[in-house]
Design a protein around this motif. Sequence first.
Motif, PDB file in Angstrom:
ATOM      1  N   MET A 120      16.491   1.836  42.967  1.00 37.41           N
ATOM      2  CA  MET A 120      16.872   2.184  41.620  1.00 37.41           C
ATOM      3  C   MET A 120      17.922   3.305  41.623  1.00 37.41           C
ATOM      4  O   MET A 120      18.911   3.229  40.948  1.00 37.41           O
ATOM      5  N   PHE A 121      17.659   4.358  42.415  1.00 36.46           N
ATOM      6  CA  PHE A 121      18.598   5.466  42.451  1.00 36.46           C
ATOM      7  C   PHE A 121      19.883   5.099  43.181  1.00 36.46           C
ATOM      8  O   PHE A 121      20.936   5.623  42.880  1.00 36.46           O
ATOM      9  N   ASN A 122      19.775   4.206  44.162  1.00 42.39           N
ATOM     10  CA  ASN A 122      20.967   3.784  44.888  1.00 42.39           C
ATOM     11  C   ASN A 122      21.958   3.105  43.974  1.00 42.39           C
ATOM     12  O   ASN A 122      23.156   3.286  44.110  1.00 42.39           O
ATOM     13  N   SER A 123      21.472   2.315  43.032  1.00 43.98           N
ATOM     14  CA  SER A 123      22.396   1.616  42.140  1.00 43.98           C
ATOM     15  C   SER A 123      23.124   2.597  41.239  1.00 43.98           C
ATOM     16  O   SER A 123      24.304   2.426  40.950  1.00 43.98           O
ATOM     17  N   LYS A 124      22.437   3.653  40.789  1.00 49.38           N
ATOM     18  CA  LYS A 124      23.098   4.680  39.974  1.00 49.38           C
ATOM     19  C   LYS A 124      24.137   5.420  40.795  1.00 49.38           C
ATOM     20  O   LYS A 124      25.231   5.710  40.319  1.00 49.38           O
ATOM     21  N   GLU A 125      23.783   5.724  42.040  1.00 46.97           N
ATOM     22  CA  GLU A 125      24.714   6.427  42.916  1.00 46.97           C
ATOM     23  C   GLU A 125      25.932   5.563  43.230  1.00 46.97           C
ATOM     24  O   GLU A 125      27.059   6.049  43.232  1.00 46.97           O
ATOM     25  N   LYS A 126      25.707   4.283  43.478  1.00 51.57           N
ATOM     26  CA  LYS A 126      26.820   3.381  43.768  1.00 51.57           C
ATOM     27  C   LYS A 126      27.717   3.220  42.555  1.00 51.57           C
ATOM     28  O   LYS A 126      28.942   3.178  42.679  1.00 51.57           O
ATOM     29  N   LYS A 127      27.104   3.134  41.390  1.00 55.27           N
ATOM     30  CA  LYS A 127      27.887   3.013  40.166  1.00 55.27           C
ATOM     31  C   LYS A 127      28.758   4.251  39.969  1.00 55.27           C
ATOM     32  O   LYS A 127      29.938   4.148  39.636  1.00 55.27           O
ATOM     33  N   GLN A 128      28.186   5.433  40.210  1.00 53.23           N
ATOM     34  CA  GLN A 128      28.939   6.676  40.079  1.00 53.23           C
ATOM     35  C   GLN A 128      30.055   6.750  41.124  1.00 53.23           C
ATOM     36  O   GLN A 128      31.158   7.195  40.830  1.00 53.23           O
ATOM     37  N   GLU A 129      29.766   6.300  42.338  1.00 48.06           N
ATOM     38  CA  GLU A 129      30.789   6.279  43.385  1.00 48.06           C
ATOM     39  C   GLU A 129      31.958   5.381  42.991  1.00 48.06           C
ATOM     40  O   GLU A 129      33.117   5.723  43.214  1.00 48.06           O
ATOM     41  N   LYS A 130      31.645   4.228  42.401  1.00 43.83           N
ATOM     42  CA  LYS A 130      32.703   3.317  41.956  1.00 43.83           C
ATOM     43  C   LYS A 130      33.526   3.943  40.845  1.00 43.83           C
ATOM     44  O   LYS A 130      34.758   3.832  40.835  1.00 43.83           O
ATOM     45  N   LEU A 131      32.861   4.604  39.904  1.00 44.80           N
ATOM     46  CA  LEU A 131      33.579   5.278  38.818  1.00 44.80           C
ATOM     47  C   LEU A 131      34.465   6.392  39.349  1.00 44.80           C
ATOM     48  O   LEU A 131      35.607   6.551  38.922  1.00 44.80           O
ATOM     49  N   ASP A 132      33.928   7.163  40.315  1.00 46.05           N
ATOM     50  CA  ASP A 132      34.710   8.245  40.919  1.00 46.05           C
ATOM     51  C   ASP A 132      35.925   7.701  41.662  1.00 46.05           C
ATOM     52  O   ASP A 132      37.021   8.267  41.580  1.00 46.05           O
ATOM     53  N   ALA A 133      35.730   6.597  42.393  1.00 42.57           N
ATOM     54  CA  ALA A 133      36.842   5.992  43.125  1.00 42.57           C
ATOM     55  C   ALA A 133      37.906   5.461  42.172  1.00 42.57           C
ATOM     56  O   ALA A 133      39.103   5.630  42.415  1.00 42.57           O
ATOM     57  N   LYS A 134      37.473   4.853  41.086  1.00 42.51           N
ATOM     58  CA  LYS A 134      38.418   4.332  40.097  1.00 42.51           C
ATOM     59  C   LYS A 134      39.189   5.472  39.445  1.00 42.51           C
ATOM     60  O   LYS A 134      40.406   5.382  39.251  1.00 42.51           O
ATOM     61  N   LEU A 135      38.492   6.564  39.137  1.00 46.46           N
ATOM     62  CA  LEU A 135      39.137   7.730  38.548  1.00 46.46           C
ATOM     63  C   LEU A 135      40.160   8.322  39.507  1.00 46.46           C
ATOM     64  O   LEU A 135      41.283   8.646  39.112  1.00 46.46           O
ATOM     65  N   GLN A 136      39.789   8.456  40.794  1.00 44.96           N
ATOM     66  CA  GLN A 136      40.714   8.994  41.794  1.00 44.96           C
ATOM     67  C   GLN A 136      41.937   8.096  41.939  1.00 44.96           C
ATOM     68  O   GLN A 136      43.067   8.579  42.028  1.00 44.96           O
ATOM     69  N   GLU A 137      41.729   6.787  41.919  1.00 34.98           N
ATOM     70  CA  GLU A 137      42.842   5.841  42.019  1.00 34.98           C
ATOM     71  C   GLU A 137      43.791   5.995  40.824  1.00 34.98           C
ATOM     72  O   GLU A 137      45.012   6.005  40.979  1.00 34.98           O
ATOM     73  N   MET A 138      43.218   6.152  39.633  1.00 36.54           N
ATOM     74  CA  MET A 138      44.036   6.326  38.436  1.00 36.54           C
ATOM     75  C   MET A 138      44.814   7.637  38.503  1.00 36.54           C
ATOM     76  O   MET A 138      46.001   7.684  38.182  1.00 36.54           O
ATOM     77  N   MET A 139      44.151   8.697  38.960  1.00 35.89           N
ATOM     78  CA  MET A 139      44.826   9.988  39.079  1.00 35.89           C
ATOM     79  C   MET A 139      45.949   9.918  40.102  1.00 35.89           C
ATOM     80  O   MET A 139      47.029  10.469  39.879  1.00 35.89           O
ATOM     81  N   ASN A 140      45.706   9.234  41.218  1.00 31.91           N
ATOM     82  CA  ASN A 140      46.743   9.079  42.242  1.00 31.91           C
ATOM     83  C   ASN A 140      47.935   8.310  41.674  1.00 31.91           C
ATOM     84  O   ASN A 140      49.087   8.662  41.936  1.00 31.91           O
ATOM     85  N   SER A 141      47.664   7.253  40.911  1.00 32.32           N
ATOM     86  CA  SER A 141      48.758   6.449  40.362  1.00 32.32           C
ATOM     87  C   SER A 141      49.589   7.234  39.358  1.00 32.32           C
ATOM     88  O   SER A 141      50.768   6.967  39.178  1.00 32.32           O
ATOM     89  N   LEU A 142      48.971   8.230  38.709  1.00 30.41           N
ATOM     90  CA  LEU A 142      49.683   9.065  37.748  1.00 30.41           C
ATOM     91  C   LEU A 142      50.279  10.307  38.398  1.00 30.41           C
ATOM     92  O   LEU A 142      50.948  11.099  37.737  1.00 30.41           O
ATOM     93  N   GLY A 143      50.026  10.484  39.696  1.00 29.21           N
ATOM     94  CA  GLY A 143      50.611  11.609  40.415  1.00 29.21           C
ATOM     95  C   GLY A 143      49.868  12.915  40.260  1.00 29.21           C
ATOM     96  O   GLY A 143      50.416  13.972  40.550  1.00 29.21           O
ATOM     97  N   VAL A 144      48.620  12.868  39.781  1.00 27.53           N
ATOM     98  CA  VAL A 144      47.859  14.099  39.611  1.00 27.53           C
ATOM     99  C   VAL A 144      46.598  14.108  40.475  1.00 27.53           C
ATOM    100  O   VAL A 144      45.661  14.855  40.215  1.00 27.53           O
ATOM    101  N   GLY A 145      46.578  13.296  41.515  1.00 27.41           N
ATOM    102  CA  GLY A 145      45.416  13.187  42.384  1.00 27.41           C
ATOM    103  C   GLY A 145      45.144  14.425  43.213  1.00 27.41           C
ATOM    104  O   GLY A 145      44.032  14.622  43.690  1.00 27.41           O
ATOM    105  N   ASN A 146      46.141  15.293  43.406  1.00 29.09           N
ATOM    106  CA  ASN A 146      45.975  16.479  44.241  1.00 29.09           C
ATOM    107  C   ASN A 146      45.598  17.726  43.456  1.00 29.09           C
ATOM    108  O   ASN A 146      45.498  18.800  44.031  1.00 29.09           O
ATOM    109  N   LEU A 147      45.413  17.590  42.150  1.00 25.53           N
ATOM    110  CA  LEU A 147      45.015  18.744  41.359  1.00 25.53           C
ATOM    111  C   LEU A 147      43.641  19.218  41.797  1.00 25.53           C
ATOM    112  O   LEU A 147      42.828  18.447  42.299  1.00 25.53           O
ATOM    113  N   SER A 148      43.384  20.499  41.591  1.00 22.27           N
ATOM    114  CA  SER A 148      42.071  21.037  41.936  1.00 22.27           C
ATOM    115  C   SER A 148      41.614  21.998  40.854  1.00 22.27           C
ATOM    116  O   SER A 148      42.373  22.361  39.957  1.00 22.27           O
TER     117      SER A 148
END
Length: 100
Positions: A1-29
């Motif tokens: 049960m918890f693994n599916s939530k973690e995997k879902k969050q990992e996918k969302l984080d990866a998608k967000l990072q990909e979007m940020m990289n495509s917009l050129g703001v992936g290196n912000l901190s």
Amino acid sequence: MFNSKEKKQEKLDAKLQEMMNSLGVGNLSGEDREVVESILSHGCFVNNAKILSALSGGTTQAIANSLLVDLLKTNLVLIRQNDEIIKLLRNILEKSGGNI
């Protein structure tokens, strides 16, 4: 049960990072990164543009929504450029030994 939530969050984080990289703001901190992540994940422009275009279907509304998304992208470019300027200024300050 918890693994599916973690995997879902990992996918969302990866998608967000990909979007940020495509917009050129992936290196912000820090706080800047948090703001951009919030805008891209939950932002008014992004979500409202999707919702309004789905509900209205009108050409005028679609153009307005497109302009709002373009405005957001332009602001992200400015954020990236400002971040680069700040990094360059910090490098200059470090090289000068803090004496400018």
